[in-house]
Scaffold this motif. Sequence first.
Motif, PDB file in Angstrom:
ATOM      1  N   ILE A 115      78.486  25.550  47.157  1.00  0.00           N
ATOM      2  CA  ILE A 115      78.342  25.804  45.425  1.00  0.00           C
ATOM      3  C   ILE A 115      78.367  24.432  45.138  1.00  0.00           C
ATOM      4  N   GLU A 116      79.914  24.056  45.184  1.00  0.00           N
ATOM      5  CA  GLU A 116      79.703  22.503  44.394  1.00  0.00           C
ATOM      6  C   GLU A 116      78.737  21.508  44.853  1.00  0.00           C
ATOM      7  N   TYR A 117      78.332  20.907  45.955  1.00  0.00           N
ATOM      8  CA  TYR A 117      76.887  20.630  46.235  1.00  0.00           C
ATOM      9  C   TYR A 117      75.837  21.549  45.220  1.00  0.00           C
ATOM     10  N   GLY A 118      75.565  22.311  45.172  1.00  0.00           N
ATOM     11  CA  GLY A 118      74.340  22.486  44.456  1.00  0.00           C
ATOM     12  C   GLY A 118      74.756  21.935  43.153  1.00  0.00           C
ATOM     13  N   LYS A 119      76.230  22.390  42.505  1.00  0.00           N
ATOM     14  CA  LYS A 119      76.306  21.702  40.626  1.00  0.00           C
ATOM     15  C   LYS A 119      76.000  20.728  40.986  1.00  0.00           C
ATOM     16  N   VAL A 120      76.502  19.862  41.566  1.00  0.00           N
ATOM     17  CA  VAL A 120      76.902  17.786  41.613  1.00  0.00           C
ATOM     18  C   VAL A 120      75.003  17.714  41.430  1.00  0.00           C
ATOM     19  N   GLN A 121      74.414  18.427  42.848  1.00  0.00           N
ATOM     20  CA  GLN A 121      73.237  17.701  42.745  1.00  0.00           C
ATOM     21  C   GLN A 121      71.934  18.739  42.758  1.00  0.00           C
ATOM     22  N   LYS A 122      72.597  19.416  41.507  1.00  0.00           N
ATOM     23  CA  LYS A 122      71.363  20.392  40.259  1.00  0.00           C
ATOM     24  C   LYS A 122      70.289  20.991  41.585  1.00  0.00           C
ATOM     25  N   ASN A 123      70.781  21.450  42.459  1.00  0.00           N
ATOM     26  CA  ASN A 123      70.339  21.931  43.898  1.00  0.00           C
ATOM     27  C   ASN A 123      69.719  23.709  44.212  1.00  0.00           C
ATOM     28  N   LYS A 124      69.418  24.888  43.433  1.00  0.00           N
ATOM     29  CA  LYS A 124      69.091  25.950  43.148  1.00  0.00           C
ATOM     30  C   LYS A 124      69.262  26.179  44.981  1.00  0.00           C
ATOM     31  N   GLN A 125      68.644  26.062  45.295  1.00  0.00           N
ATOM     32  CA  GLN A 125      69.071  26.523  47.376  1.00  0.00           C
ATOM     33  C   GLN A 125      70.284  26.621  47.401  1.00  0.00           C
ATOM     34  N   TYR A 126      71.136  24.876  47.552  1.00  0.00           N
ATOM     35  CA  TYR A 126      72.772  25.439  47.879  1.00  0.00           C
ATOM     36  C   TYR A 126      73.593  26.370  47.035  1.00  0.00           C
ATOM     37  N   ILE A 127      73.087  26.139  45.955  1.00  0.00           N
ATOM     38  CA  ILE A 127      73.730  27.598  45.201  1.00  0.00           C
ATOM     39  C   ILE A 127      73.440  29.117  45.966  1.00  0.00           C
ATOM     40  N   GLN A 128      72.148  29.303  46.153  1.00  0.00           N
ATOM     41  CA  GLN A 128      71.636  30.773  46.764  1.00  0.00           C
ATOM     42  C   GLN A 128      72.877  30.250  47.729  1.00  0.00           C
ATOM     43  N   ARG A 129      72.161  29.932  48.833  1.00  0.00           N
ATOM     44  CA  ARG A 129      73.090  29.670  50.377  1.00  0.00           C
ATOM     45  C   ARG A 129      74.584  29.473  50.098  1.00  0.00           C
ATOM     46  N   GLY A 130      75.189  28.491  49.200  1.00  0.00           N
ATOM     47  CA  GLY A 130      76.997  29.629  48.412  1.00  0.00           C
ATOM     48  C   GLY A 130      77.171  30.766  48.757  1.00  0.00           C
ATOM     49  N   LEU A 131      76.006  31.201  47.694  1.00  0.00           N
ATOM     50  CA  LEU A 131      76.269  33.183  47.490  1.00  0.00           C
ATOM     51  C   LEU A 131      76.847  33.766  48.764  1.00  0.00           C
ATOM     52  N   ALA A 132      75.351  33.257  49.498  1.00  0.00           N
ATOM     53  CA  ALA A 132      75.117  33.697  50.833  1.00  0.00           C
ATOM     54  C   ALA A 132      75.913  34.148  50.957  1.00  0.00           C
ATOM     55  N   ALA A 133      76.612  33.168  51.459  1.00  0.00           N
ATOM     56  CA  ALA A 133      77.786  32.965  52.860  1.00  0.00           C
ATOM     57  C   ALA A 133      78.694  33.561  51.901  1.00  0.00           C
ATOM     58  N   LEU A 134      79.174  33.798  50.371  1.00  0.00           N
ATOM     59  CA  LEU A 134      79.900  34.389  50.425  1.00  0.00           C
ATOM     60  C   LEU A 134      80.027  35.933  50.449  1.00  0.00           C
ATOM     61  N   ARG A 135      78.649  36.402  49.952  1.00  0.00           N
ATOM     62  CA  ARG A 135      78.301  37.651  50.605  1.00  0.00           C
ATOM     63  C   ARG A 135      78.247  37.568  51.308  1.00  0.00           C
ATOM     64  N   ALA A 136      78.029  36.566  52.736  1.00  0.00           N
ATOM     65  CA  ALA A 136      78.053  37.627  53.981  1.00  0.00           C
ATOM     66  C   ALA A 136      79.534  37.840  54.843  1.00  0.00           C
ATOM     67  N   SER A 137      80.718  36.835  53.423  1.00  0.00           N
ATOM     68  CA  SER A 137      81.923  37.082  54.135  1.00  0.00           C
ATOM     69  C   SER A 137      82.232  38.756  54.747  1.00  0.00           C
ATOM     70  N   PHE A 138      81.641  39.920  53.543  1.00  0.00           N
ATOM     71  CA  PHE A 138      82.396  40.792  53.725  1.00  0.00           C
ATOM     72  C   PHE A 138      81.000  41.639  54.665  1.00  0.00           C
ATOM     73  N   THR A 139      80.706  41.391  54.817  1.00  0.00           N
ATOM     74  CA  THR A 139      79.272  41.773  55.952  1.00  0.00           C
ATOM     75  C   THR A 139      79.967  42.745  57.171  1.00  0.00           C
ATOM     76  N   MET A 140      81.468  42.533  57.846  1.00  0.00           N
ATOM     77  CA  MET A 140      81.395  42.815  58.612  1.00  0.00           C
ATOM     78  C   MET A 140      82.269  43.573  58.436  1.00  0.00           C
ATOM     79  N   MET A 141      82.750  44.113  57.584  1.00  0.00           N
ATOM     80  CA  MET A 141      83.857  45.173  56.721  1.00  0.00           C
ATOM     81  C   MET A 141      83.420  46.876  57.299  1.00  0.00           C
ATOM     82  N   TYR A 142      84.457  47.287  57.292  1.00  0.00           N
ATOM     83  CA  TYR A 142      84.777  49.055  57.506  1.00  0.00           C
ATOM     84  C   TYR A 142      84.382  49.743  56.574  1.00  0.00           C
ATOM     85  N   THR A 143      83.162  49.939  56.118  1.00  0.00           N
ATOM     86  CA  THR A 143      83.631  50.529  54.717  1.00  0.00           C
ATOM     87  C   THR A 143      81.959  51.057  54.418  1.00  0.00           C
ATOM     88  N   PRO A 144      81.137  52.519  53.534  1.00  0.00           N
ATOM     89  CA  PRO A 144      80.718  52.899  53.428  1.00  0.00           C
ATOM     90  C   PRO A 144      79.729  51.819  52.757  1.00  0.00           C
TER      91      PRO A 144
END
Length: 702
Positions: free
Chosen positions: A600-629
Amino acid sequence: MSNSIYDIITTRMYLKVFRILVIVFLIPYTLLAQQKSDIPSGLKRFVASVSASKIGEAVAEIDFKRLSKDLYYGRVRWNLSASVQQNAVEVTVIPAFQPNFHWAPHLTPTDNHIIPQHVFRAPALIVADNSYTFSLIPDLDLIKKNSLPWMMDLNARDNRLMLGLGKSKITDHVLYEREIGMTIPSGEMVIGFYLLVSDKAAAIHNPFHRTINFMWTQWGEPLYKVGEPLHQKSMEPYVKHTYEWAFKNWRDAVWQEFDLNGKRVGAPVFIVNTTQSPNYPGQVNEREFRSIWNQAWFNSLRSAQGLYRYALRTHNDTLKQYALMTKELALAFPQTNGLFKSVIAVEMEQVEIDGKKVNRSKSWDTRYFGNSNRNPYTWDARLSPYHIADMSFTAYWMLVWYNELEQDHRLLSYAKNYADALIQLQDAEGFFPAWMNLETLQPMEHLQQSPETSVSVTFLSAMYKATGDVRYLQAAERAMKAVITKIIPQGQWEDFETYWSCSRVGSDKWVGKKVARNNMFKQNTFCIYWTAEALLELYKLTRKKEYLRWGQRTLDELLMAQAIWQPPFIAIRSLGGFGVMNADAEWNDSRQSLFAGLIIEYGKVQKNKQYIQRGLAALRASFTMMYTPLNPSTMKQWQARWPFFGEKDYGFMMENYGHDGVTNDAGLGIGEFTIYDWGNGAAAEAYNRLVDKYGRRFVEEN
């Protein structure tokens, strides 16, 4: 006529006849090959030929379509009147130049090894020399339609790239070899691929950027825009699950608390497994020795900062006290000439219950300090040497706490003691060693000049920012120059995890050497991340564009390990998740929570929307393995593997998926343990830190 003159005339006559034979016989075959491959004129500087094996007696039809100036689509088709038993189908691409740079997502050290679709996170084969580069990218839309397993291979010695169909088997942890027994159904069979080419200097310097950009635009961004990889937008409920799991429902197993040097200290335990669930019907059988780690992987001080941030936001004093006890524990690790250990642990024992032996930990009265046992020397944490990366990483998080949470000057003092020792260890070229002998405090033999140095660059940059002491910046810049010169151009991404964790293949013969057939080192994403982070930190301090240029190249190489699609053969949500290395098989590994903020920080520095999307996708993927409804597809896999799981287990989260290289939709690929500091606790820390930095609206609605 002399014999010498006669010999010359005779030789010239034979050469003339030979040239005629070449013209008569060889040129038609060359033309035929070109016609068969049907290489478009714009591709001929890059690709010499494309050929395909038969399927039974069916000959392939190969055609190309130019999609843009530097992008081509290749399609290979067979029409089968009946099904065919055949072990492999191969499409071979031969470069028109001799590359000196090669990249593939997985190692194939022999002709019998392949890159199977299981590791197709962002699949591509990339080659380059000083004038040209191109990437071969499988058509992932066709893979989703095809029931047969796809594969790739990169043979640098023979200058050959391959895409095809074929089964695989695992013979090392984790490399794949060819397997027999594939049945190809009747009808039309199609293999498609993209060729992304360039002769531009920028693309040759960074052969990854256009490749990751194309793949994210083609497959990743459409999924991201419809909400993948989570089934719901807000991550706050996952964080709540994490802390209720650790400090309420599983508290007896997870939370460790004891007196040390007159202070009450505590932290979540290193690891717990399914036998420690409140719902488990049998006896507890601990997987590893009870311990608390502050190292480059599992870092309780880092996780505690997430808990502290959450406690402040929710006005929860109980959770805040847990976090403060973890800080006290980190400060209680004794320093020897500035160096300090990374693990505190207790003795283990085996006990027999109902005729069955199980592993149990003794009390914290038996505690001892040690170091991470993921090293080349010993599996005993007591005897394990000091590890510079572990100390630099922990000291860095002391500075984060000091700068962002509370100005406890003990943190700065502790970090400064270490920093002053660290800069004395720098070698003549600028590198920091990896391991230090416990007794002599001298560097040990392995990884003396490696990208583990980059962790120390980030720490020293933070020390300079905190103190203004130019010694730290000078040491950081010398170290960064060494990494830029020796490591980045040849992709020598070797760190402790590369060889001395679960994937130990090559530890006896590959360390410091390329795998010849692939012209690649065994590579790990950890040190790629460390280097991209260090380069960005130095750029922010100095504004030297060289750091940003090399930093973006390094980040783009890291992103080649990020999943950009949802494969039909992966039963959990995968977009944004990361793999580990080019000789391992995990999806959605917990390192993605650490990586997210940097992307995300590279996205901010480079004004690169794709990096920001990728960083947020990585953050969200960090919870995908959780046992929960909240994760219905993942929960189904957990229940298939561990049917006794229930509501009190919500929040349990394995560090990754498909670790052993195989998966199915009936629980295969689901593990049996949680590492709080490299799983749910780490994911929660990343979320809380990014919410504090950017705001909840940015993190959850962008």
